[in-house]
Design an enzyme around this catalytic site. Structure first.
Site, PDB file in Angstrom:
ATOM      1  N   SER A 125       0.831  -1.202   0.000  1.00  0.00           N
ATOM      2  CA  SER A 125       0.000   0.000   0.000  1.00  0.00           C
ATOM      3  C   SER A 125       0.866   1.252   0.000  1.00  0.00           C
ATOM      4  O   SER A 125       1.986   1.245   0.525  1.00  0.00           O
ATOM      5  CB  SER A 125      -0.859  -0.039   1.273  1.00  0.00           C
ATOM      6  OG  SER A 125      -1.443   1.213   1.487  1.00  0.00           O
ATOM      7  N   TYR A 150      -2.000  -1.640  11.059  1.00  0.00           N
ATOM      8  CA  TYR A 150      -2.281  -2.109   9.694  1.00  0.00           C
ATOM      9  C   TYR A 150      -1.134  -1.712   8.758  1.00  0.00           C
ATOM     10  O   TYR A 150      -0.583  -2.540   8.041  1.00  0.00           O
ATOM     11  CB  TYR A 150      -3.607  -1.531   9.173  1.00  0.00           C
ATOM     12  CG  TYR A 150      -3.760  -1.712   7.677  1.00  0.00           C
ATOM     13  CD1 TYR A 150      -4.050  -2.958   7.140  1.00  0.00           C
ATOM     14  CD2 TYR A 150      -3.569  -0.643   6.784  1.00  0.00           C
ATOM     15  CE1 TYR A 150      -4.150  -3.148   5.759  1.00  0.00           C
ATOM     16  CE2 TYR A 150      -3.671  -0.824   5.410  1.00  0.00           C
ATOM     17  CZ  TYR A 150      -3.960  -2.069   4.901  1.00  0.00           C
ATOM     18  OH  TYR A 150      -4.041  -2.263   3.539  1.00  0.00           O
ATOM     19  N   LYS A 154       2.004  -3.997   6.491  1.00  0.00           N
ATOM     20  CA  LYS A 154       2.428  -3.922   5.085  1.00  0.00           C
ATOM     21  C   LYS A 154       3.949  -3.741   5.000  1.00  0.00           C
ATOM     22  O   LYS A 154       4.616  -4.346   4.166  1.00  0.00           O
ATOM     23  CB  LYS A 154       1.702  -2.780   4.370  1.00  0.00           C
ATOM     24  CG  LYS A 154       0.207  -3.008   4.226  1.00  0.00           C
ATOM     25  CD  LYS A 154      -0.101  -4.235   3.374  1.00  0.00           C
ATOM     26  CE  LYS A 154      -1.556  -4.617   3.394  1.00  0.00           C
ATOM     27  NZ  LYS A 154      -1.838  -5.952   2.828  1.00  0.00           N
TER      28      LYS A 154
HETATM   29  N1  LIG Z   1      -8.885  -1.548  -0.702  1.00  0.00           N
HETATM   30  C1  LIG Z   1      -7.889  -0.697  -0.441  1.00  0.00           C
HETATM   31  O1  LIG Z   1      -8.098   0.510  -0.314  1.00  0.00           O
HETATM   32  C2  LIG Z   1      -6.458  -1.208  -0.329  1.00  0.00           C
HETATM   33  C3  LIG Z   1      -5.384  -0.292  -0.446  1.00  0.00           C
HETATM   34  C4  LIG Z   1      -4.079  -0.772  -0.323  1.00  0.00           C
HETATM   35  C5  LIG Z   1      -3.857  -2.122  -0.078  1.00  0.00           C
HETATM   36  N2  LIG Z   1      -4.911  -2.972   0.047  1.00  0.00           N
HETATM   37  C6  LIG Z   1      -4.663  -4.390   0.328  1.00  0.00           C
HETATM   38  O2  LIG Z   1      -5.191  -5.170  -0.728  1.00  0.00           O
HETATM   39  C7  LIG Z   1      -5.637  -6.423  -0.242  1.00  0.00           C
HETATM   40  C8  LIG Z   1      -7.066  -6.658  -0.686  1.00  0.00           C
HETATM   41  O3  LIG Z   1      -7.883  -5.578  -0.230  1.00  0.00           O
HETATM   42  P1  LIG Z   1      -9.449  -5.547  -0.507  1.00  0.00           P
HETATM   43  O4  LIG Z   1      -9.850  -4.130  -0.520  1.00  0.00           O
HETATM   44  O5  LIG Z   1      -9.792  -6.410  -1.669  1.00  0.00           O
HETATM   45  O6  LIG Z   1      -9.982  -6.208   0.844  1.00  0.00           O
HETATM   46  P2  LIG Z   1     -11.189  -7.203   1.091  1.00  0.00           P
HETATM   47  O7  LIG Z   1     -11.438  -7.229   2.568  1.00  0.00           O
HETATM   48  O8  LIG Z   1     -12.331  -6.910   0.201  1.00  0.00           O
HETATM   49  O9  LIG Z   1     -10.561  -8.607   0.642  1.00  0.00           O
HETATM   50  C9  LIG Z   1      -9.746  -9.383   1.484  1.00  0.00           C
HETATM   51  C10 LIG Z   1     -10.287 -10.805   1.456  1.00  0.00           C
HETATM   52  O10 LIG Z   1      -9.442 -11.610   2.284  1.00  0.00           O
HETATM   53  C11 LIG Z   1     -10.250 -12.471   3.073  1.00  0.00           C
HETATM   54  N3  LIG Z   1      -9.474 -12.791   4.274  1.00  0.00           N
HETATM   55  C12 LIG Z   1      -9.079 -11.944   5.265  1.00  0.00           C
HETATM   56  N4  LIG Z   1      -8.405 -12.623   6.205  1.00  0.00           N
HETATM   57  C13 LIG Z   1      -8.342 -13.919   5.790  1.00  0.00           C
HETATM   58  C14 LIG Z   1      -7.789 -15.117   6.320  1.00  0.00           C
HETATM   59  N5  LIG Z   1      -7.169 -15.133   7.517  1.00  0.00           N
HETATM   60  N6  LIG Z   1      -7.918 -16.259   5.626  1.00  0.00           N
HETATM   61  C15 LIG Z   1      -8.554 -16.270   4.433  1.00  0.00           C
HETATM   62  N7  LIG Z   1      -9.117 -15.187   3.884  1.00  0.00           N
HETATM   63  C16 LIG Z   1      -9.012 -14.024   4.553  1.00  0.00           C
HETATM   64  C17 LIG Z   1     -11.538 -11.679   3.336  1.00  0.00           C
HETATM   65  O11 LIG Z   1     -12.646 -12.515   3.609  1.00  0.00           O
HETATM   66  C18 LIG Z   1     -11.712 -10.917   2.021  1.00  0.00           C
HETATM   67  O12 LIG Z   1     -12.512 -11.656   1.108  1.00  0.00           O
HETATM   68  C19 LIG Z   1      -5.432  -6.384   1.264  1.00  0.00           C
HETATM   69  O13 LIG Z   1      -4.205  -7.002   1.557  1.00  0.00           O
HETATM   70  C20 LIG Z   1      -5.364  -4.892   1.567  1.00  0.00           C
HETATM   71  O14 LIG Z   1      -4.622  -4.640   2.727  1.00  0.00           O
HETATM   72  C21 LIG Z   1      -6.210  -2.550  -0.088  1.00  0.00           C
END
Ligand SMILES: NC(=O)c1ccc[n+]([C@@H]2O[C@H](COP(=O)([O-])OP(=O)(O)OC[C@H]3O[C@@H](n4cnc5c(N)ncnc54)[C@H](O)[C@@H]3O)[C@@H](O)[C@H]2O)c1
Length: 337
Positions: A125, A150, A154
């Site tokens: 991120s 959080y 990362k």
């Molecule tokens: N959305 C944002 O703004 C953003 C920005 C920067 C980085 N990220 C990173 O991108 C990745 C995806 O983000 P997103 O927005 O799609 O999030 P999201 O919550 O929609 O998707 C994450 C998925 O992981 C699953 N999950 C979480 N913990 C788990 C575990 N222990 N075992 C199995 N499944 C698990 C959840 O059920 C969910 O379906 C994450 O790592 C997040 O930190 C997101």
């Protein structure tokens, strides 16, 4: 070649599974459904004509992860999205975040390290840059002390991958996302935030549909042209495509280092008021919003220098903020109808 997508039913993961399947990859998804719904599988099938293999596993369960690698011995690449991602919650419950975001990463890398050669793509991120001194932000901008557990997961995640690359056959790409928004144009999949949305765009669409009374704009005296914070909003479909490009780079051995880092953004900063105005224009809705006090911890501005992603990775964001907002609005209307 089978690709494991962890968190593949989540927001960015589901869009990436679609793009992988569209490009002919054989996908297996691990998700524990802690922040997603099983119905997303049907949404993926509606778009691609194919349901990926699915394993409901909590990645904090080391034995379950080991069993997975025995069952799917042909997995040679992982795109790792699964993580907890709510900044505020991470401050309240840091150990949950360290256990989930770090524990899961370690177990997955342990599963891969036995293979002579494998590929790993990590969801990082732009939070790692904190308030960068110079805009746009390049990949060589210094990493700043994390402002939340959080954000720290990362940074630590990136370091773990760097260490592991030195002693294993794992080649990795760390993708530092800016602000992903929007939904698939078919509106078969989109963002499904549980509880109060943490991000601007789902808060806007939920306010417009009447689920939230009012949108709070945090601060109007930032040193930006209109006084509100500036971010780089990237369409989730563009972001998903970048993962396929990164995976192919590793598979085709085009990577120059065992760990490479790319920013994924549009290169264009938009203020909160600009996003609100753009939303009102594309949706025809008047948004009920109010300027309130600044939120502690918010940075003034962050937008990506995309040169490295464009020229080295060979990927460029193609969709506009307006297209992202229109798709997010269409998605919100669909899920509430
Ligand atoms: N959305 C944002 O703004 C953003 C920005 C920067 C980085 N990220 C990173 O991108 C990745 C995806 O983000 P997103 O927005 O799609 O999030 P999201 O919550 O929609 O998707 C994450 C998925 O992981 C699953 N999950 C979480 N913990 C788990 C575990 N222990 N075992 C199995 N499944 C698990 C959840 O059920 C969910 O379906 C994450 O790592 C997040 O930190 C997101």
């Amino acid at each position: 070649m089978k690709i494991l997508v962890t968190g593949g039913l989540g927001f960015i993961g589901s869009h990436t599974v679609v793009e992988l399947q569209n490009e002919g990859f054989d996908v297996v998804v691990i998700d524990d459904l802690s922040n997603s719904s099983i119905e997303v599988l049907s949404g993926i099938e509606a778009i691609t004509g194919k349901k990926p293999d699915f394993e409901q596993i909590d990645l904090r369960d080391k034995t379950a992860v080991q069993d997975f690698f025995e069952k799917y011995s042909d997995v040679s690449g992982i795109i790792h999205f699964a993580a907890s991602k709510a900044v505020g919650e991470s401050v309240e419950n840091p150990l949950l975040y360290y256990e989930n975001n770090i524990g899961s990463l370690v177990y997955l890398l342990q599963g891969l390290q036995a293979k002579p050669e494998s590929h790993f793509i990590f969801s990082s991120s732009c939070t790692v840059y904190g308030q960068a001194e110079k805009m746009p932000i390049t990949e060589s901008a210094p990493i700043q002390a994390a402002m939340s557990p959080y954000g720290n997961t990362k940074q630590i995640g990136e370091e773990i991958i760097q260490d592991v690359a030195k002693v294993t056959g794992i080649n990795s790409i760390l993708l530092r996302y800016f602000n992903p928004v929007g939904a698939h144009e078919s509106v078969n999949i989109g963002e499904l935030p549980k509880g109060t949305p943490q991000n601007l765009v789902p808060f806007i669409t939920q306010t417009a549909i009447g689920l939230r009374e009012q949108l709070s704009v945090f601060g109007s005296d930032y040193p930006t042209p209109d006084g509100t914070c500036i971010r780089d909003y990237i369409h989730v479909v563009d972001l998903a495509k970048a993962h396929v490009t990164a995976l192919k780079r590793l598979i085709n051995k085009e990577n120059k280092d065992k760990v490479e880092i790319f920013n994924l953004g549009t290169g264009k900063g938009s203020s909160v008021l600009e996003v609100i105005n753009a939303f009102e224009k594309v949706s025809g809705q008047k948004l009920n919003y109010k300027i309130v006090d600044k939120r502690p911890g918010d940075i003034t501005e962050a937008y990506a220098d995309t040169e490295r992603a464009n020229n080295v990775l060979g990927w460029k964001a193609e969709l506009s903020l307006e297209e992202a907002l229109a798709s997010a609005w269409k998605w919100e209307q669909k899920i509430r109808s």
